[in-house]
Design a protein around this motif. Structure first.
Motif, PDB file in Angstrom:
ATOM      1  N   GLY A  61      42.377   8.109 -33.642  1.00 49.51           N
ATOM      2  CA  GLY A  61      42.352   6.689 -33.346  1.00 49.51           C
ATOM      3  C   GLY A  61      42.947   6.399 -31.986  1.00 49.51           C
ATOM      4  O   GLY A  61      43.019   7.253 -31.114  1.00 49.51           O
ATOM      5  N   GLY A  62      43.383   5.185 -31.783  1.00 49.46           N
ATOM      6  CA  GLY A  62      43.959   4.805 -30.507  1.00 49.46           C
ATOM      7  C   GLY A  62      42.925   4.190 -29.579  1.00 49.46           C
ATOM      8  O   GLY A  62      41.777   3.949 -29.948  1.00 49.46           O
ATOM      9  N   ARG A  63      43.347   3.916 -28.349  1.00 47.60           N
ATOM     10  CA  ARG A  63      42.471   3.273 -27.375  1.00 47.60           C
ATOM     11  C   ARG A  63      41.352   4.207 -26.930  1.00 47.60           C
ATOM     12  O   ARG A  63      41.543   5.421 -26.825  1.00 47.60           O
ATOM     13  N   LYS A  64      40.218   3.615 -26.651  1.00 47.31           N
ATOM     14  CA  LYS A  64      39.116   4.397 -26.119  1.00 47.31           C
ATOM     15  C   LYS A  64      39.399   4.755 -24.658  1.00 47.31           C
ATOM     16  O   LYS A  64      39.848   3.894 -23.890  1.00 47.31           O
ATOM     17  N   PRO A  65      39.146   6.006 -24.262  1.00 46.96           N
ATOM     18  CA  PRO A  65      39.441   6.410 -22.878  1.00 46.96           C
ATOM     19  C   PRO A  65      38.384   5.894 -21.905  1.00 46.96           C
ATOM     20  O   PRO A  65      37.223   5.697 -22.267  1.00 46.96           O
ATOM     21  N   THR A  66      38.800   5.657 -20.674  1.00 45.02           N
ATOM     22  CA  THR A  66      37.867   5.299 -19.606  1.00 45.02           C
ATOM     23  C   THR A  66      37.290   6.580 -19.008  1.00 45.02           C
ATOM     24  O   THR A  66      38.029   7.462 -18.565  1.00 45.02           O
ATOM     25  N   LEU A  67      35.971   6.700 -19.020  1.00 48.48           N
ATOM     26  CA  LEU A  67      35.310   7.886 -18.488  1.00 48.48           C
ATOM     27  C   LEU A  67      35.148   7.770 -16.975  1.00 48.48           C
ATOM     28  O   LEU A  67      34.921   6.677 -16.439  1.00 48.48           O
ATOM     29  N   VAL A  68      35.235   8.903 -16.303  1.00 47.24           N
ATOM     30  CA  VAL A  68      35.198   8.911 -14.841  1.00 47.24           C
ATOM     31  C   VAL A  68      34.424  10.129 -14.356  1.00 47.24           C
ATOM     32  O   VAL A  68      34.352  11.157 -15.045  1.00 47.24           O
ATOM     33  N   GLU A  69      33.839  10.024 -13.187  1.00 47.09           N
ATOM     34  CA  GLU A  69      33.180  11.155 -12.538  1.00 47.09           C
ATOM     35  C   GLU A  69      33.312  10.998 -11.022  1.00 47.09           C
ATOM     36  O   GLU A  69      33.786   9.971 -10.519  1.00 47.09           O
ATOM     37  N   ILE A  70      32.895  12.024 -10.290  1.00 48.75           N
ATOM     38  CA  ILE A  70      32.886  11.953  -8.832  1.00 48.75           C
ATOM     39  C   ILE A  70      31.917  10.865  -8.382  1.00 48.75           C
ATOM     40  O   ILE A  70      30.806  10.739  -8.911  1.00 48.75           O
ATOM     41  N   ASN A  71      32.325  10.087  -7.425  1.00 54.37           N
ATOM     42  CA  ASN A  71      31.493   9.012  -6.891  1.00 54.37           C
ATOM     43  C   ASN A  71      30.386   9.603  -6.020  1.00 54.37           C
ATOM     44  O   ASN A  71      30.612   9.986  -4.868  1.00 54.37           O
ATOM     45  N   ARG A  72      29.210   9.690  -6.562  1.00 49.06           N
ATOM     46  CA  ARG A  72      28.088  10.297  -5.842  1.00 49.06           C
ATOM     47  C   ARG A  72      27.707   9.502  -4.600  1.00 49.06           C
ATOM     48  O   ARG A  72      27.108  10.042  -3.668  1.00 49.06           O
ATOM     49  N   ASN A  73      28.055   8.238  -4.576  1.00 46.12           N
ATOM     50  CA  ASN A  73      27.717   7.389  -3.438  1.00 46.12           C
ATOM     51  C   ASN A  73      28.828   7.309  -2.395  1.00 46.12           C
ATOM     52  O   ASN A  73      28.794   6.463  -1.510  1.00 46.12           O
ATOM     53  N   TYR A  74      29.812   8.211  -2.507  1.00 48.32           N
ATOM     54  CA  TYR A  74      30.874   8.245  -1.503  1.00 48.32           C
ATOM     55  C   TYR A  74      30.304   8.647  -0.144  1.00 48.32           C
ATOM     56  O   TYR A  74      30.677   8.106   0.891  1.00 48.32           O
ATOM     57  N   GLY A  75      29.411   9.635  -0.143  1.00 45.26           N
ATOM     58  CA  GLY A  75      28.815  10.121   1.095  1.00 45.26           C
ATOM     59  C   GLY A  75      27.935  11.316   0.803  1.00 45.26           C
ATOM     60  O   GLY A  75      27.701  11.666  -0.359  1.00 45.26           O
ATOM     61  N   TYR A  76      27.430  11.965   1.838  1.00 48.80           N
ATOM     62  CA  TYR A  76      26.501  13.080   1.644  1.00 48.80           C
ATOM     63  C   TYR A  76      26.794  14.191   2.650  1.00 48.80           C
ATOM     64  O   TYR A  76      27.448  13.995   3.683  1.00 48.80           O
ATOM     65  N   THR A  77      26.308  15.385   2.311  1.00 47.19           N
ATOM     66  CA  THR A  77      26.405  16.527   3.218  1.00 47.19           C
ATOM     67  C   THR A  77      24.999  17.028   3.525  1.00 47.19           C
ATOM     68  O   THR A  77      24.042  16.751   2.798  1.00 47.19           O
ATOM     69  N   LEU A  78      24.903  17.774   4.608  1.00 47.50           N
ATOM     70  CA  LEU A  78      23.629  18.343   5.042  1.00 47.50           C
ATOM     71  C   LEU A  78      23.763  19.854   5.207  1.00 47.50           C
ATOM     72  O   LEU A  78      24.782  20.340   5.725  1.00 47.50           O
ATOM     73  N   THR A  79      22.750  20.585   4.754  1.00 48.22           N
ATOM     74  CA  THR A  79      22.679  22.020   5.008  1.00 48.22           C
ATOM     75  C   THR A  79      21.336  22.340   5.639  1.00 48.22           C
ATOM     76  O   THR A  79      20.288  21.877   5.159  1.00 48.22           O
ATOM     77  N   PHE A  80      21.373  23.123   6.720  1.00 54.49           N
ATOM     78  CA  PHE A  80      20.157  23.546   7.409  1.00 54.49           C
ATOM     79  C   PHE A  80      20.086  25.071   7.409  1.00 54.49           C
ATOM     80  O   PHE A  80      21.028  25.749   7.830  1.00 54.49           O
ATOM     81  N   ASP A  81      18.965  25.595   6.930  1.00 49.41           N
ATOM     82  CA  ASP A  81      18.711  27.031   6.988  1.00 49.41           C
ATOM     83  C   ASP A  81      17.800  27.284   8.180  1.00 49.41           C
ATOM     84  O   ASP A  81      16.644  26.852   8.199  1.00 49.41           O
ATOM     85  N   LEU A  82      18.336  27.962   9.201  1.00 56.32           N
ATOM     86  CA  LEU A  82      17.574  28.217  10.423  1.00 56.32           C
ATOM     87  C   LEU A  82      16.713  29.455  10.241  1.00 56.32           C
ATOM     88  O   LEU A  82      17.037  30.549  10.705  1.00 56.32           O
ATOM     89  N   GLY A  83      15.603  29.281   9.542  1.00 60.93           N
ATOM     90  CA  GLY A  83      14.683  30.386   9.302  1.00 60.93           C
ATOM     91  C   GLY A  83      13.788  30.635  10.500  1.00 60.93           C
ATOM     92  O   GLY A  83      13.648  29.792  11.393  1.00 60.93           O
ATOM     93  N   TYR A  84      13.161  31.811  10.482  1.00 63.86           N
ATOM     94  CA  TYR A  84      12.278  32.188  11.584  1.00 63.86           C
ATOM     95  C   TYR A  84      11.026  31.318  11.605  1.00 63.86           C
ATOM     96  O   TYR A  84      10.559  30.903  12.676  1.00 63.86           O
TER      97      TYR A  84
END
Length: 396
Positions: free
Chosen positions: A70-93
């Motif tokens: 029993g007790g209070r229901k917990p607040t669920l949380v996750e990483i904020n996907r809209n915080y920002g973004y990263t880029l990866t480039f594969d310099l292939g031939y």
């Protein structure tokens, strides 16, 4: 007093990272669950949680289910996907592979851009155009957070040491892109990134040590030892394609080394079939088509390939003794019977049974490994294990 204060600050920073790691790896979760997992009291977790929330790293999802007590229901949380973004480039031939991922590792966008015959300067211009396009579409809070470059060559201290397939012409990618975008920029060998992908994305999380062999124009290996990437003292670890398969003596008594990738890379297979047929314009798709048609010259070249790869795996096993091997090879992916042949030859050579698996989602393996590497850095979690969800294959 200063020493005590420093220790307290260090402990706070470490616990903050542990909480961030827990949220990244167990989404969604709650403060009470974090407290249980980290064995920290609730008030400490709440303070750290509030710090991360104020920084914008987290997003709350609403209430979860109450515990059986029993007790209070917990607040669920996750990483904020809209915080920002990263880029990866594969310099292939032949292609520039570009991957855009949100802070939680979710794939936003993947593109493959034709670059065969283009100079490094042309490629940089195209990358900057691509970044401008993404920035125009961006709706995140903080925009671009970091950039990773996958290099088909040797990288040391974030600099390209050798690049056999692309003339770098003295370009320092870290300097060019940090000065332009003012974000962290990391460079890493493409086989190493494939190994990171296997560790963090693709089911190798329970394996302590693995070797991922990347078979493209050349051959390289990414080595994970005791869960950490092993680069060697000079960035050369894993350059197994340059190991000597045999030595030939010419008529003048001079020795000539035959390297493993001279006989067992994808380009080596293409050259062998071209020589047998008197052709000079074949590519992987042609090899696949000829193999499926049971063309004798192609079948023979592929038999040489599978035998050589099995031998390379055997030699590497005797040196590193990993838990398993993974093959990042578009050719083997398109002709899966080659994996069966490689396993059969290996078993004939070895007295132990070893897992040899094909990297799934191989088209994205290198750039997803880059996503993990730059995400670790952006979050300040270098050295902390982050588990990424296996992504749905992105569209071209």
């Amino acid at each position: 007093m200063v020493r005590q204060s420093m220790n307290r600050n260090q402990l706070h920073d470490q616990n903050l990272k542990f909480v961030l790691q827990q949220i990244f790896n167990n989404h969604p979760t709650s403060r009470i669950e974090i407290s249980h997992q980290l064995h920290l009291n609730k008030s400490t977790v709440s303070s750290l949680y509030n710090t991360l929330m104020a920084a914008g790293y987290l997003t709350e999802l609403g209430l979860g289910e109450a515990s059986t007590a029993g007790g209070r229901k917990p607040t669920l949380v996750e990483i904020n996907r809209n915080y920002g973004y990263t880029l990866t480039f594969d310099l292939g031939y032949r292609h520039l592979h570009a991957l855009v991922t949100l802070l939680n590792g979710h794939v936003w966008k993947y593109d493959r851009i034709e670059t065969k015959g283009r100079s490094i300067h042309d490629m940089i211009d195209r990358i900057k155009q691509y970044i401008a396009q993404i920035q125009a579409e961006d709706r995140t809070s903080n925009g671009l957070l970091g950039i990773c470059f996958s290099i088909h060559g040797i990288v040391l201290n974030n600099k390209v040491q050798t690049s056999p397939f692309i003339d770098m012409d003295g370009v320092d990618l870290e300097d060019v892109f940090t000065s332009t975008y003012d974000v962290p920029v990391v460079l890493e060998n493409e086989a190493n990134l494939s190994a990171i992908y296997e560790r963090d994305f693709n089911g190798a999380r329970q394996l302590n040590s693995t070797v991922t062999i990347s078979i493209h124009r050349g051959i390289g290996a990414g080595v994970i030892l005791h869960r950490d990437l092993f680069r060697g003292e000079h960035g050369d670890a894993g350059e197994i394609g340059r190991t000597i398969a045999s030595i030939e003596i010419d008529g003048n008594g001079k020795s000539h080394a035959i390297h493993a990738e001279d006989i067992s890379s994808e380009d080596a297979v293409i050259r062998q079939v071209e020589q047998a047929k008197g052709a000079d314009t074949l590519d992987r798709e042609d090899i696949v088509r000829l193999a499926q048609a049971k063309d004798l010259e192609t079948v023979k070249a592929l038999q040489t390939f599978t035998t050589a790869i099995a031998g390379l795996i055997y030699n590497t096993m005797r040196t590193l003794d990993p838990d398993a091997f993974f093959l990042n090879s578009p050719l083997v992916e398109e002709l899966p019977h080659l994996l069966t042949d490689i396993r059969r030859v290996y078993q004939q050579l070895a007295d132990t049974d070893l897992g040899i698996e094909l990297t799934t989602n191989a088209r994205l393996a290198t750039v997803l490994g880059g996503c993990s590497l730059i995400t670790h850095q952006v979050l300040g979690l270098e050295g902390y294990e982050l588990n990424f969800d296996r992504p749905v294959d992105a569209e071209n």
